[in-house]
Design a protein around this motif. Sequence first.
Motif, PDB file in Angstrom:
ATOM      1  N   GLY A  78       0.785  -1.217   0.000  1.00 47.82           N
ATOM      2  CA  GLY A  78       0.000   0.000   0.000  1.00 47.82           C
ATOM      3  C   GLY A  78       0.820   1.272   0.000  1.00 47.82           C
ATOM      4  N   ILE A  79       2.078   1.192  -0.403  1.00 44.27           N
ATOM      5  CA  ILE A  79       2.913   2.385  -0.475  1.00 44.27           C
ATOM      6  C   ILE A  79       3.555   2.471  -1.850  1.00 44.27           C
ATOM      7  CG2 ILE A  79       3.400   2.417   1.999  1.00 44.27           C
ATOM      8  CD1 ILE A  79       6.149   1.229   1.384  1.00 44.27           C
ATOM      9  N   GLY A  80       4.021   3.660  -2.177  1.00 44.35           N
ATOM     10  CA  GLY A  80       4.714   3.837  -3.439  1.00 44.35           C
ATOM     11  C   GLY A  80       3.768   4.135  -4.586  1.00 44.35           C
ATOM     12  N   ALA A  81       4.346   4.417  -5.740  1.00 46.66           N
ATOM     13  CA  ALA A  81       3.567   4.721  -6.932  1.00 46.66           C
ATOM     14  C   ALA A  81       4.385   4.356  -8.153  1.00 46.66           C
ATOM     15  CB  ALA A  81       3.207   6.207  -6.967  1.00 46.66           C
ATOM     16  N   THR A  82       3.716   4.068  -9.240  1.00 49.13           N
ATOM     17  CA  THR A  82       4.405   3.744 -10.481  1.00 49.13           C
ATOM     18  C   THR A  82       5.069   5.004 -11.033  1.00 49.13           C
ATOM     19  OG1 THR A  82       2.760   2.045 -11.003  1.00 49.13           O
ATOM     20  CG2 THR A  82       4.148   2.846 -12.819  1.00 49.13           C
ATOM     21  N   PRO A  83       6.378   4.967 -11.247  1.00 46.33           N
ATOM     22  CA  PRO A  83       7.065   6.169 -11.742  1.00 46.33           C
ATOM     23  C   PRO A  83       6.633   6.514 -13.161  1.00 46.33           C
ATOM     24  CG  PRO A  83       8.542   4.289 -11.795  1.00 46.33           C
ATOM     25  CD  PRO A  83       7.315   3.840 -11.066  1.00 46.33           C
ATOM     26  N   SER A  84       6.603   7.793 -13.456  1.00 46.59           N
ATOM     27  CA  SER A  84       6.233   8.241 -14.795  1.00 46.59           C
ATOM     28  C   SER A  84       7.382   8.005 -15.762  1.00 46.59           C
ATOM     29  CB  SER A  84       5.894   9.737 -14.764  1.00 46.59           C
ATOM     30  OG  SER A  84       7.055  10.491 -14.460  1.00 46.59           O
ATOM     31  N   GLU A  85       7.071   8.046 -17.041  1.00 44.72           N
ATOM     32  CA  GLU A  85       8.102   7.885 -18.061  1.00 44.72           C
ATOM     33  C   GLU A  85       9.128   9.015 -17.976  1.00 44.72           C
ATOM     34  OE1 GLU A  85       8.673   5.433 -20.126  1.00 44.72           O
ATOM     35  OE2 GLU A  85       6.994   4.308 -19.290  1.00 44.72           O
ATOM     36  N   LEU A  86       8.662  10.220 -17.641  1.00 46.36           N
ATOM     37  CA  LEU A  86       9.576  11.360 -17.513  1.00 46.36           C
ATOM     38  C   LEU A  86      10.554  11.137 -16.377  1.00 46.36           C
ATOM     39  CD1 LEU A  86      10.545  14.202 -18.167  1.00 46.36           C
ATOM     40  CD2 LEU A  86       8.734  15.087 -16.668  1.00 46.36           C
ATOM     41  N   LEU A  87      10.058  10.669 -15.228  1.00 46.76           N
ATOM     42  CA  LEU A  87      10.932  10.431 -14.085  1.00 46.76           C
ATOM     43  C   LEU A  87      11.964   9.351 -14.411  1.00 46.76           C
ATOM     44  CD1 LEU A  87      11.683  11.014 -11.173  1.00 46.76           C
ATOM     45  CD2 LEU A  87      10.011   9.311 -10.450  1.00 46.76           C
ATOM     46  N   ILE A  88      11.520   8.294 -15.059  1.00 42.35           N
ATOM     47  CA  ILE A  88      12.435   7.207 -15.431  1.00 42.35           C
ATOM     48  C   ILE A  88      13.503   7.719 -16.401  1.00 42.35           C
ATOM     49  CG2 ILE A  88      12.631   5.010 -16.649  1.00 42.35           C
ATOM     50  CD1 ILE A  88       9.864   4.294 -15.575  1.00 42.35           C
ATOM     51  N   SER A  89      13.087   8.514 -17.374  1.00 42.62           N
ATOM     52  CA  SER A  89      14.030   8.989 -18.389  1.00 42.62           C
ATOM     53  C   SER A  89      15.073   9.931 -17.806  1.00 42.62           C
ATOM     54  CB  SER A  89      13.271   9.694 -19.522  1.00 42.62           C
ATOM     55  OG  SER A  89      12.651  10.881 -19.056  1.00 42.62           O
ATOM     56  N   THR A  90      14.699  10.710 -16.783  1.00 42.69           N
ATOM     57  CA  THR A  90      15.655  11.644 -16.206  1.00 42.69           C
ATOM     58  C   THR A  90      16.666  10.949 -15.315  1.00 42.69           C
ATOM     59  OG1 THR A  90      14.030  12.117 -14.460  1.00 42.69           O
ATOM     60  CG2 THR A  90      14.134  13.647 -16.301  1.00 42.69           C
ATOM     61  N   TRP A  91      16.310   9.791 -14.781  1.00 45.50           N
ATOM     62  CA  TRP A  91      17.258   9.018 -13.976  1.00 45.50           C
ATOM     63  C   TRP A  91      18.045   8.024 -14.817  1.00 45.50           C
ATOM     64  CZ3 TRP A  91      18.695   9.038  -8.844  1.00 45.50           C
ATOM     65  CH2 TRP A  91      18.003   9.923  -8.005  1.00 45.50           C
ATOM     66  N   ASP A  92      17.444   7.544 -15.881  1.00 47.42           N
ATOM     67  CA  ASP A  92      18.056   6.486 -16.689  1.00 47.42           C
ATOM     68  C   ASP A  92      19.011   7.081 -17.712  1.00 47.42           C
ATOM     69  OD1 ASP A  92      18.635   4.021 -17.747  1.00 47.42           O
ATOM     70  OD2 ASP A  92      16.821   3.929 -18.990  1.00 47.42           O
ATOM     71  N   ILE A  93      20.144   7.617 -17.232  1.00 49.73           N
ATOM     72  CA  ILE A  93      21.098   8.268 -18.133  1.00 49.73           C
ATOM     73  C   ILE A  93      22.484   7.631 -18.061  1.00 49.73           C
ATOM     74  CG2 ILE A  93      19.897  10.487 -18.114  1.00 49.73           C
ATOM     75  CD1 ILE A  93      21.957  11.436 -16.049  1.00 49.73           C
ATOM     76  N   ALA A  94      22.579   6.459 -17.435  1.00 47.06           N
ATOM     77  CA  ALA A  94      23.876   5.782 -17.337  1.00 47.06           C
ATOM     78  C   ALA A  94      24.341   5.358 -18.731  1.00 47.06           C
ATOM     79  CB  ALA A  94      23.772   4.568 -16.420  1.00 47.06           C
ATOM     80  N   ILE A  95      25.631   5.528 -18.995  1.00 41.19           N
ATOM     81  CA  ILE A  95      26.222   5.179 -20.284  1.00 41.19           C
ATOM     82  C   ILE A  95      27.161   3.998 -20.110  1.00 41.19           C
ATOM     83  CG2 ILE A  95      27.520   6.031 -22.259  1.00 41.19           C
ATOM     84  CD1 ILE A  95      24.922   7.557 -21.720  1.00 41.19           C
ATOM     85  N   GLY A  96      26.929   2.924 -20.848  1.00 45.39           N
ATOM     86  CA  GLY A  96      27.773   1.745 -20.779  1.00 45.39           C
ATOM     87  C   GLY A  96      29.040   1.914 -21.600  1.00 45.39           C
ATOM     88  N   PRO A  97      29.981   0.990 -21.475  1.00 43.23           N
ATOM     89  CA  PRO A  97      31.249   1.077 -22.213  1.00 43.23           C
ATOM     90  C   PRO A  97      31.090   1.161 -23.725  1.00 43.23           C
ATOM     91  CG  PRO A  97      31.406  -0.547 -20.467  1.00 43.23           C
ATOM     92  CD  PRO A  97      29.961  -0.153 -20.542  1.00 43.23           C
ATOM     93  N   ASP A  98      30.068   0.497 -24.274  1.00 41.59           N
ATOM     94  CA  ASP A  98      29.908   0.520 -25.728  1.00 41.59           C
ATOM     95  C   ASP A  98      29.158   1.745 -26.228  1.00 41.59           C
ATOM     96  OD1 ASP A  98      27.341  -0.017 -24.929  1.00 41.59           O
ATOM     97  OD2 ASP A  98      27.299  -2.069 -25.697  1.00 41.59           O
ATOM     98  N   GLY A  99      28.650   2.563 -25.306  1.00 38.28           N
ATOM     99  CA  GLY A  99      28.012   3.811 -25.689  1.00 38.28           C
ATOM    100  C   GLY A  99      26.632   3.696 -26.295  1.00 38.28           C
TER     101      GLY A  99
END
Length: 235
Positions: A78-99
């Motif tokens: 009963g806690i938490g909420a599904t993150p929005s696509e905008l929130l996910i996109s702003t956090w999901d910026i990690a770059i792997g070795p292959d770019g």
Amino acid sequence: DRIAAINLFTTTTRYNVGGWIPTGNYTMHNRIAEYVSHYREEALAVKECNTLRPLAALVIIFASTGAFSDQENTGHYGIGATPSELLISTWDIAIGPDGEELPEGRGSVADGKAVYAERCAVCHGATGIEGPDPILVGGHGSLTSDKPVLTVGSYWAFATTLFDYIYRAMPFVAPGSLSADEVYALCAFLLNANDIVDENVVMDRDSLPAVRMPNRDGFVPDPRPAFGDQKRLER
């Protein structure tokens, strides 16, 4: 939005009350003072974000627990909420070795030199070797010596890591404020300063991963499955 999401939380360190020994007067370097003053609006925006985000998180939690709704929660805490696509996109910026995750954009050595002088030199030095923060240039061939010098050019295994770190965490007073073009330009400038690419190079999502760093073979891939796809590291 990307700055706001990156700075969702602030961590502090406990201070133990007690006596202290005076060590002398300290005067902030004029250039650092001018730099902080120049970018204080960006820094204040980050600070305001850090203040408001925890409150927003509490609102989400209360809304999800049913405090503002009569709907029953079954099979969940009963806690938490599904993150929005905008929130996910702003956090999901990690770059792997292959770019693979690199964004669109491009930057030259000349452009990077200008950005570096304005946003980076105050901490890392005019040419990347003066400090006071960690130096970025030089150290080639020093890793096996008694005094290894760890820099972008001497130690880092992947050029894409340079983009990943700058894009997320720099500059210190306003992390996340640089555009993709500015970060590509800084990568070009720093790689050129370390004699890894020539002065006419333009960095983008295709050319940056193609750069082979001097210490590329100085790391051993971690074979544990939890630490990523090793095939990507071996490309």
